[in-house]
Design an enzyme around this catalytic site. Structure first.
Site, PDB file in Angstrom:
ATOM      1  N   ASP A  23      29.851 -37.749  54.365  1.00  0.00           N
ATOM      2  CA  ASP A  23      30.596 -39.011  54.326  1.00  0.00           C
ATOM      3  C   ASP A  23      31.390 -39.189  55.626  1.00  0.00           C
ATOM      4  O   ASP A  23      32.010 -40.234  55.856  1.00  0.00           O
ATOM      5  CB  ASP A  23      31.480 -39.119  53.076  1.00  0.00           C
ATOM      6  CG  ASP A  23      32.560 -38.057  53.020  1.00  0.00           C
ATOM      7  OD1 ASP A  23      32.565 -37.142  53.865  1.00  0.00           O
ATOM      8  OD2 ASP A  23      33.422 -38.147  52.108  1.00  0.00           O
ATOM      9  N   SER A  24      31.321 -38.183  56.510  1.00  0.00           N
ATOM     10  CA  SER A  24      31.867 -38.334  57.868  1.00  0.00           C
ATOM     11  C   SER A  24      31.161 -39.494  58.581  1.00  0.00           C
ATOM     12  O   SER A  24      31.638 -39.988  59.604  1.00  0.00           O
ATOM     13  CB  SER A  24      31.700 -37.043  58.673  1.00  0.00           C
ATOM     14  OG  SER A  24      30.392 -36.542  58.556  1.00  0.00           O
TER      15      SER A  24
ATOM     16  N   GLU B 198      33.610 -32.929  46.767  1.00  0.00           N
ATOM     17  CA  GLU B 198      34.839 -32.224  47.120  1.00  0.00           C
ATOM     18  C   GLU B 198      35.674 -31.915  45.882  1.00  0.00           C
ATOM     19  O   GLU B 198      35.725 -32.718  44.949  1.00  0.00           O
ATOM     20  CB  GLU B 198      35.674 -33.083  48.083  1.00  0.00           C
ATOM     21  CG  GLU B 198      34.971 -33.337  49.407  1.00  0.00           C
ATOM     22  CD  GLU B 198      35.809 -34.174  50.378  1.00  0.00           C
ATOM     23  OE1 GLU B 198      37.009 -34.417  50.110  1.00  0.00           O
ATOM     24  OE2 GLU B 198      35.246 -34.591  51.410  1.00  0.00           O
TER      25      GLU B 198
ATOM     26  N   GLU C  75      36.241 -25.548  54.174  1.00  0.00           N
ATOM     27  CA  GLU C  75      36.691 -26.296  55.367  1.00  0.00           C
ATOM     28  C   GLU C  75      38.172 -26.030  55.652  1.00  0.00           C
ATOM     29  O   GLU C  75      39.009 -26.074  54.734  1.00  0.00           O
ATOM     30  CB  GLU C  75      36.458 -27.813  55.170  1.00  0.00           C
ATOM     31  CG  GLU C  75      36.981 -28.613  56.376  1.00  0.00           C
ATOM     32  CD  GLU C  75      36.487 -30.055  56.447  1.00  0.00           C
ATOM     33  OE1 GLU C  75      35.658 -30.454  55.613  1.00  0.00           O
ATOM     34  OE2 GLU C  75      36.951 -30.764  57.364  1.00  0.00           O
TER      35      GLU C  75
END
Ligand code: KIV
Length: 272
Positions: free
Chosen positions: A36-37, A107, A174
């Site tokens: 989704d970056s 996430e 992350e």
């Protein structure tokens, strides 16, 4: 899963379109993630939050057309899985059925375990993502390294255990300290894939544009730039502009010739 116990690291990159997917897929890459970056890298948005299911589907489809070897994982955008199990299964199912993804990523730690279980029960492979989770930027108060103190580190370790129990096949770690990433990697059975999490993970992922030097002006500490394509693009475009303006392009080599060189005589010839 087997790769967890081999010494060969899992290597992953993001891609958002067909051209780059083709290039990446001809290398020995294990995973292509339509992250989704995309929101920030390709759509110019400030955060990942506004990207929609429809946009993610279009880009995942395009990447799928160029991806025949690597595992194709699609990132579930913000609010595409948070509401209910039903919503999550419907949207994850779209990535598989309509866009050709083989797995989805979402996430969240312990609080997402039930959702992950619902997806895996529906035969949808799920990659987890914990630590610095960009979709929680407003809750986290910015993009900050997570798990720096004992309490937060324990919580992230617990998150890894919970989502493993729920059935993820791998976990992205992350923005956490390297020793914590190492501890989690030792603690769980599924592979960990780090980004800003040091060398002790079972694999590594980066945003393609960061690695190629096509990204933002400043990159986070964990990014290594392997090329400066941004500069190369700018140079190539300036040369093109210059050559068009001074009429050195298009030259003979890049022009077509008609069979009869005297076009005027062709158009002037009497009609039969
Ligand atoms: O959206 C993304 O690109 C990601 C990775 C970098 C892990 O989630």
């Amino acid at each position: 899963m087997e790769r967890k116990f081999s010494s060969k690291k899992i290597v992953a990159l993001t891609a958002y379109d067909y051209s780059f997917a083709r290039l990446l897929d001809t290398s020995d890459l294990d995973i292509i993630l339509v992250g989704d970056s995309l929101a920030m890298v390709s759509l110019g948005l400030e955060t990942t939050l506004p990207v929609t299911m429809e946009e993610m589907i279009i880009h995942t489809r395009a990447v799928n057309r160029g991806c025949h070897n690597a595992l194709l994982v699609a990132d579930m955008p913000f609010m595409s899985y948070q509401v209910s199990d039903e919503q999550a299964i419907t949207n994850a199912g779209r990535f598989i059925q309509e866009a050709g993804a083989q797995a989805v990523k979402l996430e969240g730690g312990a609080r997402m375990a039930g959702r992950i279980q619902a997806l895996t029960n529906a035969e949808i492979p799920v990659m987890g993502h914990i630590g610095l989770t960009p979709q929680s930027v407003n809750k986290l108060g910015g993009y900050r390294v997570q798990g720096k103190n004992y309490k937060d580190a324990r919580k992230i370790k617990q998150d890894a255990r919970k989502i493993q129990e729920a059935g993820v096949f791998a976990i992205v770690l992350e923005g956490i300290p390297d020793d914590l990433a190492g501890e989690i990697t030792q603690d769980i059975k599924v592979p960990t894939i780090g980004i800003g999490a040091g060398v002790q993970c079972d694999g590594q992922i980066l945003v393609l544009h960061d690695l190629l030097g096509l990204g933002m002006d400043s990159s986070p500490k964990f990014v290594k730039q392997y090329a400066c394509l941004g500069d190369k693009v700018k140079k190539a475009v300036s040369s093109y502009i210059q050559e068009v303006r001074d009429e050195t392009f298009p030259d003979e080599e890049h022009s077509y010739k008609s069979k009869t060189h005297n076009l005027k005589s062709v158009s002037d010839a009497p009609q039969q």
